[in-house]
Enzyme design. Structure first.
Site, PDB file in Angstrom:
ATOM      1  N   ASP A 167       0.863  -1.185   0.000  1.00 43.54           N
ATOM      2  CA  ASP A 167       0.000   0.000   0.000  1.00 43.54           C
ATOM      3  C   ASP A 167       0.899   1.235   0.000  1.00 43.54           C
ATOM      4  O   ASP A 167       2.111   1.120   0.123  1.00 43.54           O
ATOM      5  CB  ASP A 167      -0.921   0.009   1.227  1.00 43.54           C
ATOM      6  CG  ASP A 167      -0.181  -0.379   2.486  1.00 43.54           C
ATOM      7  OD1 ASP A 167       1.016  -0.022   2.613  1.00 43.54           O
ATOM      8  OD2 ASP A 167      -0.779  -1.023   3.367  1.00 43.54           O
TER       9      ASP A 167
ATOM     10  N   ASP B 239       1.766   5.038   1.549  1.00 44.60           N
ATOM     11  CA  ASP B 239       1.578   6.039   2.592  1.00 44.60           C
ATOM     12  C   ASP B 239       2.180   7.346   2.108  1.00 44.60           C
ATOM     13  O   ASP B 239       3.193   7.347   1.411  1.00 44.60           O
ATOM     14  CB  ASP B 239       2.277   5.620   3.890  1.00 44.60           C
ATOM     15  CG  ASP B 239       1.666   4.349   4.456  1.00 44.60           C
ATOM     16  OD1 ASP B 239       0.444   4.175   4.315  1.00 44.60           O
ATOM     17  OD2 ASP B 239       2.412   3.527   5.016  1.00 44.60           O
TER      18      ASP B 239
ATOM     19  N   ASP C 143      11.932   3.657  11.860  1.00 49.55           N
ATOM     20  CA  ASP C 143      12.748   2.599  12.452  1.00 49.55           C
ATOM     21  C   ASP C 143      14.020   2.277  11.663  1.00 49.55           C
ATOM     22  O   ASP C 143      15.122   2.526  12.133  1.00 49.55           O
ATOM     23  CB  ASP C 143      11.910   1.340  12.738  1.00 49.55           C
ATOM     24  CG  ASP C 143      10.987   0.942  11.592  1.00 49.55           C
ATOM     25  OD1 ASP C 143      11.096   1.533  10.500  1.00 49.55           O
ATOM     26  OD2 ASP C 143      10.169   0.026  11.797  1.00 49.55           O
TER      27      ASP C 143
HETATM   28  P1  ATP Z   1       4.986  -3.461   5.317  1.00 49.14           P
HETATM   29  O1  ATP Z   1       5.434  -3.461   3.901  1.00 49.14           O
HETATM   30  O2  ATP Z   1       5.009  -4.798   5.927  1.00 49.14           O
HETATM   31  O3  ATP Z   1       3.729  -2.684   5.541  1.00 49.14           O
HETATM   32  P2  ATP Z   1       6.222  -1.121   6.410  1.00 49.14           P
HETATM   33  O4  ATP Z   1       7.660  -0.777   6.617  1.00 49.14           O
HETATM   34  O5  ATP Z   1       5.460  -0.317   5.409  1.00 49.14           O
HETATM   35  O6  ATP Z   1       6.152  -2.672   6.081  1.00 49.14           O
HETATM   36  P3  ATP Z   1       4.219  -0.228   8.265  1.00 49.14           P
HETATM   37  O7  ATP Z   1       3.792  -0.864   9.539  1.00 49.14           O
HETATM   38  O8  ATP Z   1       3.253  -0.113   7.153  1.00 49.14           O
HETATM   39  O9  ATP Z   1       5.505  -1.056   7.816  1.00 49.14           O
HETATM   40  O10 ATP Z   1       4.796   1.197   8.643  1.00 49.14           O
HETATM   41  C1  ATP Z   1       5.020   2.232   7.700  1.00 49.14           C
HETATM   42  C2  ATP Z   1       6.258   3.028   8.061  1.00 49.14           C
HETATM   43  O11 ATP Z   1       6.105   3.641   9.344  1.00 49.14           O
HETATM   44  C3  ATP Z   1       7.542   2.198   8.180  1.00 49.14           C
HETATM   45  O12 ATP Z   1       8.156   2.025   6.937  1.00 49.14           O
HETATM   46  C4  ATP Z   1       8.367   3.022   9.144  1.00 49.14           C
HETATM   47  O13 ATP Z   1       8.984   4.089   8.459  1.00 49.14           O
HETATM   48  C5  ATP Z   1       7.323   3.617  10.074  1.00 49.14           C
HETATM   49  N1  ATP Z   1       7.104   2.804  11.295  1.00 49.14           N
HETATM   50  C6  ATP Z   1       6.151   1.878  11.498  1.00 49.14           C
HETATM   51  N2  ATP Z   1       6.214   1.343  12.729  1.00 49.14           N
HETATM   52  C7  ATP Z   1       7.250   1.968  13.339  1.00 49.14           C
HETATM   53  C8  ATP Z   1       7.837   1.890  14.645  1.00 49.14           C
HETATM   54  N3  ATP Z   1       7.370   1.028  15.555  1.00 49.14           N
HETATM   55  N4  ATP Z   1       8.879   2.687  14.916  1.00 49.14           N
HETATM   56  C9  ATP Z   1       9.356   3.576  13.999  1.00 49.14           C
HETATM   57  N5  ATP Z   1       8.855   3.697  12.751  1.00 49.14           N
HETATM   58  C10 ATP Z   1       7.824   2.915  12.425  1.00 49.14           C
HETATM   59 MG    MG Z   2       3.289  -0.496   5.011  1.00 53.96          MG
END
Ligand code: ATP
Ligand code: MG
Length: 460
Positions: free
Chosen positions: A72, A74, A159
């Protein structure tokens, strides 16, 4: 103070949030704006036309860079939630204090967040908490933290370096604040800033490290990995609903086998999901777990649906079996023994980890169906085929067979029976009933409160 001094000496200072990003043009990263969804392009364009900055951020940029389809999109912007709402008629604010705006185009929804300062704590990550002030517990865990900030600050609170990449669609540029492009290319998952401190702020990041490393086939940088073993017990302080969600993400990601292996390798499996813990510590249960995770991963790969209920039914199967055996040994009749064992198993687990009750019904049905598969005579197999949960029950049976918990012959029989024509089906029926079993069955049926199907007990 002392920690800061040590970090300084070791050169592990958190990077300054004011450092400038490295800006990569299209030729250096190859991501064209056409690779984004039309919805996210509409959102970034709308914000830019209204005079704001707007970037695609997080997992989507990382995935595009790696040549993977993003799950998705963001968007991060310097517009406040109210300003975002004013730009898009079809939008809605989610969360109270830390507000995310959902912008809709047709069936699609884009999550738009205002640049935030510092690190999100366990609650902030859920996007809904009640206080805008920043609170830090004695052990460094950030409890609340909701401050709008600059893009540099927004990048610093993310993160991993590969998750702090910002894509500007008009100029087709990547703004790389922490060397995430190089890390992604080298397939390294590296925490931004001081890893121990960042894990303490939000212990769920440890689980995210294991999940993302498994999903992306990255290795965790040694400095990032280092503190995990020692800090793993901090996961006990995370609200169980968040732990449950994070574990389900891992188990239903399509990379569950690798993810669970990674959890074990990092010493993170203890206490995260008690039921997983129990299975991982018992070698006799592992073939079944392996088969279940493998099957779920395959389903995701093939675009089939998966469900938390099915996964939970797998993880708790042996507990239920043990409970059932106890009830039967105590002389209970089959049906009450079974339903009692189901309730006890689920309730006991809920004490250890609060998982939603809405899955209970499905879990019980999958378990209940297992005792009906061995009955292959008369009209029973036909009735079972018509059961609304037949498919889930059958998938479960197949996994049990693969894991050595049911006869392979039985699973194969059901595989054939489903696809067979009328005549073949009739020929497949196995008349199980001898005079002796019929008498027994009648006796048992009389005791059965629900008076339903006779069920053979299938203990593994
Ligand atoms: P996925 O592809 O599995 O969704 P993702 O990296 O996009 O992985 P999300 O949970 O959708 O994970 O989070 C979006 C973004 O928000 C991450 O890429 C990161 O930059 C930030 N983020 C999410 N959770 C945390 C956290 N616990 N601490 C710091 N940054 C975070
Ligand atoms: Mg994501």
């Amino acid at each position: 103070m002392i920690r800061r001094l040590i970090n300084k000496i070791l050169g592990r200072q958190a990077p300054s949030p004011h450092a400038a990003p490295r800006v990569l043009p299209l030729e250096e990263h190859g991501i064209r704006r056409e690779q984004l969804s039309s919805c996210v392009l509409r959102v970034t364009r709308g914000l830019r036309e209204a005079g704001f900055d707007a970037f695609v951020v997080g997992g989507a940029v990382r995935d595009l860079l790696l040549g993977r389809p993003p799950k998705d999109f963001d968007v991060a912007t310097n517009a406040t939630p109210e300003e975002i709402r004013r730009v898009f008629r079809r939008s809605r604010v989610i969360g109270r204090r830390f507000q995310i705006v959902h912008v809709y185009c047709g069936p699609d929804v884009i999550e738009v967040t205002t640049f935030r300062a510092s690190t999100p704590g366990p609650e902030a990550a859920d996007g809904d908490e009640g206080d805008a002030t920043r609170t830090i517990a004695d052990d460094g865990m950030i409890l609340r933290d909701n401050v709008f900030g600059s893009q540099a600050e927004d990048a610093a609170r993310r993160d991993f370096t590969a998750n702090a990449l910002y894509y500007q669609p008009d100029r087709q540029e990547i703004w790389d604040w922490h060397g995430g492009v190089a890390d992604a290319r080298a397939r390294v998952l590296r925490m931004i800033g001081n890893p121990a401190q960042r894990f303490r702020e939000d212990p769920v990041r440890m689980l995210r490290a294991a999940r993302l490393a498994a999903k992306l086939d990255f290795h965790i940088a040694p400095t990032t990995r280092g503190p995990i073993a020692e800090l793993a017990p901090m996961l006990a302080r995370i609200p169980s609903a968040r732990l449950f969600d994070e574990m389900m993400k891992l188990l239903l990601s399509g990379h569950a086998e690798r993810g669970v292996r990674q959890l074990r390798a990092e010493g993170l499996h203890h206490g995260v999901l008690p039921m997983l813990d129990a299975i991982l510590d018992d070698p006799t249960r592992q073939p079944f777990l392996h088969a279940a995770l493998h099957d779920t991963d395959e389903r995701v790969r093939q675009g089939h649906s998966t469900s938390p209920a099915f996964t939970l039914a797998c993880l708790l199967w042996f507990d239920y079996q043990a409970e059932l055996a106890t009830n039967l040994a105590a002389g209970m009749h089959e049906q009450p023994a079974r339903s009692g064992a189901m309730d006890t198993t689920l309730e006991r687990q809920r004490k250890a980890l609060a998982f939603p009750r809405r899955f209970d019904g499905q879990i019980k049905e999958i378990w209940a169906l297992q005792s009906r598969f061995p009955q292959r005579g008369g009209g029973r197999p036909y009735r079972l085929l018509g059961h609304p949960r037949f498919r889930a029950g059958y998938d479960f049976l197949r996994i049990r067979a693969q894991g050595g918990d049911a006869e392979q012959e039985l699973a194969d029989w059901w595989t054939r029976f489903q696809d067979a024509g009328e005549a073949e089906r009739a020929g497949m029926l196995i008349a199980p009933v001898t005079g002796e079993t019929r008498r027994k069955r009648r006796r048992r049926t009389r005791h059965r409160p629900e008076g339903g199907e006779t069920a053979e007990v299938t203990l593994g």
